[in-house]
Design an enzyme around this catalytic site. Sequence first.
Site, PDB file in Angstrom:
ATOM      1  CB  ALA A  55      -5.971  -3.195   2.281  1.00  0.00           C
ATOM      2  N   GLY A  68       0.314  -0.447   3.077  1.00  0.00           N
ATOM      3  CA  GLY A  68      -0.538   0.617   3.590  1.00  0.00           C
ATOM      4  C   GLY A  68       0.025   1.305   4.811  1.00  0.00           C
ATOM      5  CD  GLU A  97       1.522  -1.547  -1.806  1.00  0.00           C
ATOM      6  OE1 GLU A  97       0.931  -1.023  -0.843  1.00  0.00           O
ATOM      7  OE2 GLU A  97       2.756  -1.425  -1.984  1.00  0.00           O
ATOM      8  CD  GLU A 139      -0.055   3.072  -0.006  1.00  0.00           C
ATOM      9  OE1 GLU A 139      -0.175   3.446  -1.183  1.00  0.00           O
ATOM     10  OE2 GLU A 139      -0.725   2.138   0.488  1.00  0.00           O
TER      11      GLU A 139
END
Length: 263
Positions: A67, A111, A134, A114
Amino acid sequence: MTETEPAALYEVREHVAIVTLNRPDALNAVNSTLSAAAGAALERAATDPQVRVVVITGAGRAFCAGADLKEIAAGRGVYDPEHRDRDFAGIVRHWIPKPVIAAVNGFALGGGTEIVLSADLAVIDERASLGLPEVTRGLIAAAGGILRIHRQVPPKVAAEIALTGRPVSAARAYELGLVNAVAPAGTALEVALELAGTIAANAPVAVQQSKRVMHECAAATTGWAQEDWTLNRDAARIVMTSEDAKEGPRAFAAKRTPQWAGR
């Protein structure tokens, strides 16, 4: 990327759609514009009868840096407001009937990982690594990372990845089955396109129905089920409203060790 270039590029080569995350100056960090553009490109591939396989990659030296923290710090969202259901990058909850291959050409922690976990197959550059860092920032891998990692590698390995935040090398990712191939430096897209070509040479209906059966019979165990995402959302809300979630990014920006409050 210039202001006139789209945040995600779309190209079709011999029945294979290539979706390229296109914010190279920001290491393809995800903002709402990229989420909208990538989601639209993925949907375009899904509905194009000439496309049989989709490859997702990144422009420049990164696959996806996660992000865009500058957007978050400014109070702006990073999701496509018109398709919040597609979630992070317009991809991680955007199921399409055609096979999706992640071509991990560079940096892909957080991310980026992911997105890889949401893909059906993956190829990684030998210099790249995967990981969910994270927790080292007081955050949670809420874009499917926690939902999917323990379903794609052995549980204790998944716990190590999710709870330590340490990166996983390309070789180790292959060893664990997180990726299908390790590509020589600079060739992740090329190797992914070779894999895509092999799939695209097969009967499209048979391929899509094979994916559908695998998806539907395993949805509850692969991180796609709605109840999983409800649990994930509730956990993310607790984490993201904590004092630690504020401290982590502050410490990172100040290049100091976080002082966790545990609340």
